[in-house]
Scaffold this active site. Structure first.
Site, PDB file in Angstrom:
ATOM      1  N   GLU A  35       9.726  22.783  49.731  1.00 59.45           N
ATOM      2  CA  GLU A  35       9.189  21.806  50.674  1.00 59.45           C
ATOM      3  C   GLU A  35       9.921  22.010  51.999  1.00 59.45           C
ATOM      4  OE1 GLU A  35       8.583  16.993  51.370  1.00 59.45           O
ATOM      5  OE2 GLU A  35       9.642  17.712  49.588  1.00 59.45           O
ATOM      6  N   ARG A 262      19.116  23.027  36.717  1.00 61.22           N
ATOM      7  CA  ARG A 262      19.639  23.137  38.079  1.00 61.22           C
ATOM      8  C   ARG A 262      21.076  23.633  38.019  1.00 61.22           C
ATOM      9  NH1 ARG A 262      18.694  20.403  42.979  1.00 61.22           N
ATOM     10  NH2 ARG A 262      17.079  19.126  42.013  1.00 61.22           N
ATOM     11  N   LYS A 272      19.148  17.730  49.269  1.00 54.94           N
ATOM     12  CA  LYS A 272      18.717  17.822  50.667  1.00 54.94           C
ATOM     13  C   LYS A 272      19.002  16.529  51.420  1.00 54.94           C
ATOM     14  CE  LYS A 272      14.978  21.237  50.629  1.00 54.94           C
ATOM     15  NZ  LYS A 272      13.533  21.423  50.839  1.00 54.94           N
TER      16      LYS A 272
END
Length: 707
Positions: A35, A262, A272
């Protein structure tokens, strides 16, 4: 896969099983779908290496697709930065795609779902919707708008698209199952109204698809065979498949979502939102600050693309989230730079050294090897003269026996040059050394083959000729956070762990061969570490960033602190064996000094937690951690503190009870105090026979406080 035999990770096993089940190899198609709402970080580097690595292994295309469905947070700047990062890492995408390419198709499919009575426009407030959706332990209830007619839903949805309503007035929801055990299946949102300009489509759209609606359909439209996501998307898989069921053509390839763990990196954050907070609140100087975990930050610090690829490959693919020590990443960059970085000399904390018997005005050009790890690197010439800079820490006027650098009356070698002997010093009015005077052995030049040149001395120092030195700004970067997992504590803000010493800027001097160094050129400053030229560097002002030291100072510090804990536990056992209060006081002071010097938040937390048991030595040690460490009671888990005080007040040892009572006076949390209040009352009402005078005194003092 490639013919080379290797063990397969579980992702590769999934692909191999699909191929064995009939999936054609030429149907394999992967994607990396960031994104564009921020800069990529080290976690993304691992995902990039996974997806593009699969593309290379299976000789299959990999798309770079931007999931640009939220114009409130997405910018062209981030798109450009992401493309730059992927290219820099050494990968090439087959097609550049955007979720916004499919806005019309997604809208058309949404209309189709409305017509099938599988989607509806909901007009509840977000607060009412949250209540109506239920909780993981209670089922949801239907929205009062769930049974709107198809005609009304089509009309409202079209008007939403046309911009007739304010944001938040209406949303489009899928009609699935409000009683599902998966909260995501309880009529999830497909579209919301946003009157925001999109970085690609401008103001053409007033409604935007949610990620879950856009993601799987984008995979389907692009012919993606395997859609790999991190584990937080595991609950989304059911919804991913439900949406595909509504629109898929059975004759076309159906994408498959699967999840992997992750990779969290110690001493940093990879969220983020938190990275953006660091930037916006000026804890760092932008997304590419060399202390950041962003790819651009690591690149600016001096990390190579090869080192990041090696890190991603060496840490592997897992099914459970894990915390990987940043030491692993630092090892990867040391390993790479050790092979490729030229060795040069730089002095960062200079003090003047004068070779009194070296002729004034004389200069020599000495041979220096560029990189002993690279036979093709060759040699360079380094100027030598009477007056040099050396590191201030490389000289002690009065040195201990194990000091192997320069001191008065002893010899050391100057790297690539001569053996020198300390003779005298000059000091300023405050007693600071301003000059070190030495003599040199004229026959001891390195590499000359003379008998003197082969003489063994205690140490070798780097240096820079003052007459030829080039001044440089050197930015000494360290880890951004002092704790290994700064965002893992529910009682603490991750910003509480920001390292106040993560950047030190000094003025140093480098050898003249570096005068023309360019941005991102990398060097080993001998005996100091690896450094890279920063983008702020100009022809008139060199700027270097410290990439990493030659050794892992944090690991050494961590081992030292762990040893302090272990030694303190041994001392605690002695505490109960000695006879007198004076002896116990000496032991307590030793333990206190050790605990005070421990900076690791997680080590102190874990040590306290591990020692909450019925063993008197353990309980006393845990109380000493509360008493002497830099942490306060509220830095620990509240339930652990409650348990510690309850067990300590019930201990058979007067020493344990006394320290618990002493520490309890500093507690301001009524909830914690109330948790052991009944135990205190029992202690007060029936003072143990072995209670010391100090314990009896503090019981009466606390009793007065409670009154």
């Amino acid at each position: 896969m490639a013919s080379e035999e290797k063990s397969l990770n579980f992702i590769e096993q999934i692909i191999e099983e699909d191929l064995k089940s009939g999936l054609s190899k030429n149907k394999l198609h992967f994607r990396f779908p960031p994104e564009p709402n921020g800069y990529l970080h080290i976690g993304h580097a691992s995902s990039i290496a996974l997806n593009f690595g699969l593309g290379l292994d299976y000789q299959s295309p990999v798309n770079l697709r931007f999931d640009d469905t939220n114009p409130e947070k997405e910018e062209q700047e981030f798109v450009d930065a992401i493309k730059n990062d992927v290219e820099w890492l050494g990968y090439t995408w087959s097609e550049e795609r955007y979720a916004s390419d499919y806005f019309q198709q997604l809208y058309d499919w949404a209309v189709l779902l409305i017509k099938k009575d599988k989607a509806y426009v909901d007009s509840q407030s977000s607060e009412d919707m949250a209540i109506q959706k239920g909780t993981p332990s209670t089922t949801g209830t239907d929205s009062p708008y769930r049974n709107r007619s198809v005609e009304e839903n089509l009309d409202l949805f079209e008007r939403m698209r046309n911009g007739e309503f304010e944001a938040g007035t209406h949303i489009l929801r899928a009609k699935i199952d409000m009683k599902s055990t998966n909260m995501l299946m309880r009529d999830p949102i497909m579209y919301r109204i946003l009157h925001k300009e999109h970085h690609r489509t401008g103001d053409a759209w007033k409604i935007y698809p949610m990620y879950d609606w856009a993601h799987g359909q984008s995979d389907y439209l692009e012919g993606i065979s395997h859609s790999f996501c991190t584990l937080e998307f595991l609950p989304h898989r059911e919804l991913y498949d439900w949406f595909l069921d509504q629109i898929i053509d059975e004759d076309k390839l159906r994408p498959k979502q699967r999840e992997f763990a992750r990779r969290n990196l110690s001493h940093t954050v990879v969220s983020k939102r938190k990275l953006q907070q660091l930037v916006k609140e000026h804890h760092v100087n932008g997304w590419d600050d060399p202390r950041m975990s962003t790819i651009s930050g690591l690149r600016r610090r001096g990390y190579t693309a090869a080192s990041l690829r090696n890190f991603a490959n060496s840490t592997g693919i897992a099914k459970r989230d894990n915390l990987i020590s940043v030491s692993v990443l630092e090892f990867c960059i040391r390993e790479d730079l050790n092979k490729i970085a030229p060795r040069v000399m730089a002095v960062l904390d200079p003090v003047k050294l004068v070779i009194t018997n070296y002729p004034e005005g004389k200069e020599e050009l000495l041979d220096a090897e560029n990189n002993q790890e690279d036979d093709t690197a060759g040699f360079r010439k380094v100027p030598f003269s009477r007056e040099l800079y050396i590191e201030r820490e490389d000289f002690l006027e009065e040195a201990p026996a194990k000091f192997f650098r320069l001191t008065l009356g002893k010899e050391v070698r100057l790297k690539n040059a001569y053996i020198i002997k300390g003779e005298s010093v000059i000091k300023d009015a405050e007693g600071n050394i301003t000059e070190i005077h030495v003599t040199y052995d004229t026959d001891s030049l390195s590499g000359s083959g003379s008998e003197a040149s082969q003489r063994k001395v205690s140490g070798t120092l780097h240096w820079v000729s003052i007459a030829h030195a080039v001044e440089a700004e050197v930015r000494l970067y360290d880890r951004l956070f002092i704790d290994e997992a700064p965002d893992s504590y529910k009682e603490k803000n991750f910003l509480d762990f920001v390292n106040p010493n993560s950047l030190e800027i000094v003025t140093g001097f480098v050898e003249p061969s570096l005068a023309t160094a360019q941005n991102e050129d990398k060097f080993q400053f001998q005996r100091l570490g690896y450094f890279t030229v920063d983008k702020d560097s100009t022809p008139s002002k060199l700027v270097f960033n410290k990439t990493v030291g030659l050794k892992d100072a944090w690991e050494e510090k961590g081992k030292k602190e762990e040893n302090s804990i272990n030694n303190s536990l041994k001392d605690i056992n002695k505490y109960f064996k000695v006879e007198t209060a004076d002896e116990r006081l000496v032991i307590e002071k030793t333990i206190a000094e050790s605990i005070k010097n421990i900076s690791s938040f997680s080590l102190l937390q874990n040590s306290l937690k591990k020692n909450i048991n019925n063993n008197k030595s353990s309980l006393l040690f845990a109380q000493f951690i509360l008493k002497f460490s830099h942490l306060k009671y509220y830095d620990f888990d509240k339930e652990d503190i409650k348990k510690l005080f309850t067990m300590s007040l019930r201990s058979e040892s007067t020493h344990v009870r006394y320290e618990a009572l002493l520490n309890s006076r500093d507690l301001n949390d009524l909830d914690i105090k109330n948790s052991f209040y009944s135990d205190f009352l029992k202690l007060e009402a029936n003072v143990p026979k072995n209670a010391s005078e100090n314990e009896i005194l503090i019981i009466s003092q606390i009793s007065e406080i409670y009154k």
